[in-house]
Design an enzyme around this catalytic site. Structure first.
Site, PDB file in Angstrom:
ATOM      1  N   PRO A  10      -5.668   3.285   2.388  1.00 10.95           N
ATOM      2  CA  PRO A  10      -6.947   3.887   1.711  1.00 10.95           C
ATOM      3  C   PRO A  10      -7.092   2.971   0.471  1.00 10.95           C
ATOM      4  CG  PRO A  10      -5.237   5.542   1.607  1.00 10.95           C
ATOM      5  CD  PRO A  10      -4.563   4.353   2.544  1.00 10.95           C
ATOM      6  N   ASN A  11      -8.405   2.701   0.287  1.00 10.88           N
ATOM      7  CA  ASN A  11      -8.987   2.438  -0.943  1.00 10.88           C
ATOM      8  C   ASN A  11      -8.811   0.797  -1.257  1.00 10.88           C
ATOM      9  OD1 ASN A  11     -10.348   4.682  -1.868  1.00 10.88           O
ATOM     10  ND2 ASN A  11      -8.499   5.729  -1.878  1.00 10.88           N
ATOM     11  N   ARG A  18     -12.187  -2.232  -7.901  1.00 12.15           N
ATOM     12  CA  ARG A  18     -11.875  -0.687  -8.060  1.00 12.15           C
ATOM     13  C   ARG A  18     -11.015  -1.016  -9.318  1.00 12.15           C
ATOM     14  NH1 ARG A  18      -6.772   1.310  -4.681  1.00 12.15           N
ATOM     15  NH2 ARG A  18      -6.658   3.514  -5.457  1.00 12.15           N
ATOM     16  N   TYR A  23      -5.644  -2.987 -11.029  1.00 13.42           N
ATOM     17  CA  TYR A  23      -5.662  -3.837  -9.809  1.00 13.42           C
ATOM     18  C   TYR A  23      -6.069  -5.152  -9.991  1.00 13.42           C
ATOM     19  CZ  TYR A  23      -4.810   0.955  -8.161  1.00 13.42           C
ATOM     20  OH  TYR A  23      -4.290   2.318  -7.951  1.00 13.42           O
ATOM     21  N   ASN A  74       1.192  -1.902   2.029  1.00 17.23           N
ATOM     22  CA  ASN A  74       0.574  -1.019   0.902  1.00 17.23           C
ATOM     23  C   ASN A  74      -0.158  -0.034   1.349  1.00 17.23           C
ATOM     24  OD1 ASN A  74      -0.364  -0.023  -1.576  1.00 17.23           O
ATOM     25  ND2 ASN A  74      -1.333  -2.215  -2.349  1.00 17.23           N
ATOM     26  N   ALA A  77      -2.083   5.413  -1.687  1.00 16.98           N
ATOM     27  CA  ALA A  77      -1.882   6.733  -1.954  1.00 16.98           C
ATOM     28  C   ALA A  77      -1.074   7.534  -0.944  1.00 16.98           C
ATOM     29  CB  ALA A  77      -3.336   7.943  -2.217  1.00 16.98           C
ATOM     30  N   HIS A  80       2.823   8.359  -1.405  1.00 10.50           N
ATOM     31  CA  HIS A  80       3.115   9.099  -1.917  1.00 10.50           C
ATOM     32  C   HIS A  80       2.983  10.744  -1.266  1.00 10.50           C
ATOM     33  CE1 HIS A  80       2.708   6.262  -4.966  1.00 10.50           C
ATOM     34  NE2 HIS A  80       1.605   6.048  -4.915  1.00 10.50           N
ATOM     35  N   ASP A  87       7.986   8.135   9.330  1.00 12.91           N
ATOM     36  CA  ASP A  87       8.494   8.382  10.650  1.00 12.91           C
ATOM     37  C   ASP A  87       8.359   7.196  11.404  1.00 12.91           C
ATOM     38  OD1 ASP A  87       9.533  10.797   9.600  1.00 12.91           O
ATOM     39  OD2 ASP A  87       8.370  11.884  10.864  1.00 12.91           O
ATOM     40  N   GLU A  98       7.688  -2.240   1.437  1.00  9.81           N
ATOM     41  CA  GLU A  98       6.428  -1.729   0.614  1.00  9.81           C
ATOM     42  C   GLU A  98       6.132  -2.574  -0.541  1.00  9.81           C
ATOM     43  OE1 GLU A  98       7.736   2.426  -0.242  1.00  9.81           O
ATOM     44  OE2 GLU A  98       6.387   2.358  -2.300  1.00  9.81           O
ATOM     45  N   HIS A 100       3.280  -2.703  -3.985  1.00  6.82           N
ATOM     46  CA  HIS A 100       2.118  -2.156  -4.661  1.00  6.82           C
ATOM     47  C   HIS A 100       1.584  -3.369  -5.598  1.00  6.82           C
ATOM     48  CE1 HIS A 100       2.724   1.615  -2.995  1.00  6.82           C
ATOM     49  NE2 HIS A 100       4.060   1.556  -3.260  1.00  6.82           N
ATOM     50  N   SER A 102       0.045  -2.317  -8.593  1.00  6.58           N
ATOM     51  CA  SER A 102       0.568  -1.823  -9.922  1.00  6.58           C
ATOM     52  C   SER A 102       1.839  -1.500  -9.866  1.00  6.58           C
ATOM     53  CB  SER A 102      -0.543  -0.724 -10.209  1.00  6.58           C
ATOM     54  OG  SER A 102      -0.209   0.355  -9.197  1.00  6.58           O
ATOM     55  N   ARG A 107       3.232   4.500 -14.161  1.00  5.62           N
ATOM     56  CA  ARG A 107       1.837   5.420 -14.154  1.00  5.62           C
ATOM     57  C   ARG A 107       2.102   6.827 -13.914  1.00  5.62           C
ATOM     58  NH1 ARG A 107      -1.952   2.860  -9.731  1.00  5.62           N
ATOM     59  NH2 ARG A 107      -3.350   3.889 -10.909  1.00  5.62           N
ATOM     60  N   ARG A 111       2.913   9.231  -8.644  1.00  5.58           N
ATOM     61  CA  ARG A 111       3.076   7.873  -7.908  1.00  5.58           C
ATOM     62  C   ARG A 111       4.290   7.368  -7.787  1.00  5.58           C
ATOM     63  NH1 ARG A 111      -2.505   6.326  -7.675  1.00  5.58           N
ATOM     64  NH2 ARG A 111      -3.640   7.104  -9.256  1.00  5.58           N
TER      65      ARG A 111
HETATM   66  C1  DQA Z   1      -1.361   1.311  -5.036  1.00  2.00           C
HETATM   67  C2  DQA Z   1      -0.494   2.273  -6.005  1.00  2.00           C
HETATM   68  C3  DQA Z   1      -0.920   3.728  -5.344  1.00  2.00           C
HETATM   69  O1  DQA Z   1      -0.487   4.563  -6.147  1.00  2.00           O
HETATM   70  C4  DQA Z   1      -2.334   4.000  -5.164  1.00  2.00           C
HETATM   71  O2  DQA Z   1      -2.719   5.101  -4.770  1.00  2.00           O
HETATM   72  C5  DQA Z   1      -3.188   2.875  -4.586  1.00  2.00           C
HETATM   73  C6  DQA Z   1      -2.769   1.477  -4.790  1.00  2.00           C
HETATM   74  C7  DQA Z   1      -0.961  -0.344  -5.577  1.00  2.00           C
HETATM   75  O3  DQA Z   1      -1.372  -1.173  -4.864  1.00  2.00           O
HETATM   76  O4  DQA Z   1      -0.861  -0.269  -7.033  1.00  2.00           O
HETATM   77  O5  DQA Z   1      -3.991   3.144  -3.793  1.00  2.00           O
HETATM   78  O6  DQA Z   1      -0.699   1.119  -3.558  1.00  2.00           O
END
Ligand code: DQA
Length: 152
Positions: A10-11, A18, A23, A74, A77, A80, A87, A98, A100, A102, A107, A111
């Site tokens: 998401p996002n 954003r 980011y 990635n 959110a 977390h 699973d 995994e 990220h 950031s 942070r 997170r």
């Molecule tokens: C993120 C870090 C996450 O905590 C956050 O919710 C994101 C982006 C990152 O790429 O830094 O949406 O995954």
């Protein structure tokens, strides 16, 4: 041929606009273009996906894991909050990293915990969009090693 699925939660479709101080300015399409170039140079098949829906991300992981593709994820959110993503990785024995953009550990406290990290081979965070490149460079030799092993 080794295959890698890069899965975004998401996002991440908002990358580039954003919270640029956190980011950066590169868009998700920019990340995809960089990785496609790297994949072509390495002779790796690459799928690149994004969804804002947890269940769809579960399906993406299942598809990758069951086909033997490596996963660079990635999960935004959902990292977390989601037991379901963990699973899916565990349940399909997916070789996953995994990532990220950031440094999540620098942070907010919420997170700092990842449900997925314990079932991934590793976690890369804090290098901006280069986190994806580093994950790609790390996962390819692991997949090649796994592909070279005679199956039991
Ligand atoms: C993120 C870090 C996450 O905590 C956050 O919710 C994101 C982006 C990152 O790429 O830094 O949406 O995954």
């Amino acid at each position: 041929m080794v295959a890698v699925h890069v899965l975004n939660g998401p996002n991440l479709n908002l990358l580039g606009t954003r919270e640029p101080a956190t980011y950066g300015a590169v868009t998700l399409a920019g990340v995809e273009a960089r990785l496609k170039e790297k994949a072509a140079a390495a002779g790796v098949e690459l799928a690149f996906k994004q969804t804002n829906y947890e269940g769809e991300l579960v399906s993406f992981i299942q598809e990758a894991g069951l086909s033997g593709a490596g996963v660079i994820i990635n999960a935004g959110a959902y990292t977390h909050t989601s037991v379901a993503l963990r699973d899916a990785i565990k349940g399909t024995d997916a070789l996953a990293i995994e990532v990220h953009v950031s440094n999540v550990h620098a942070r907010e406290d919420f997170r700092h915990h990842s449900y997925m990290a314990p079932v991934c081979v590793g976690v890369i965070c804090g290098f901006g969009v280069a986190s994806y490149d580093l994950a790609f460079d790390a996962i390819v030799p692991l997949l090649q090693k796994r592909a070279a092993k005679p199956s039991a």
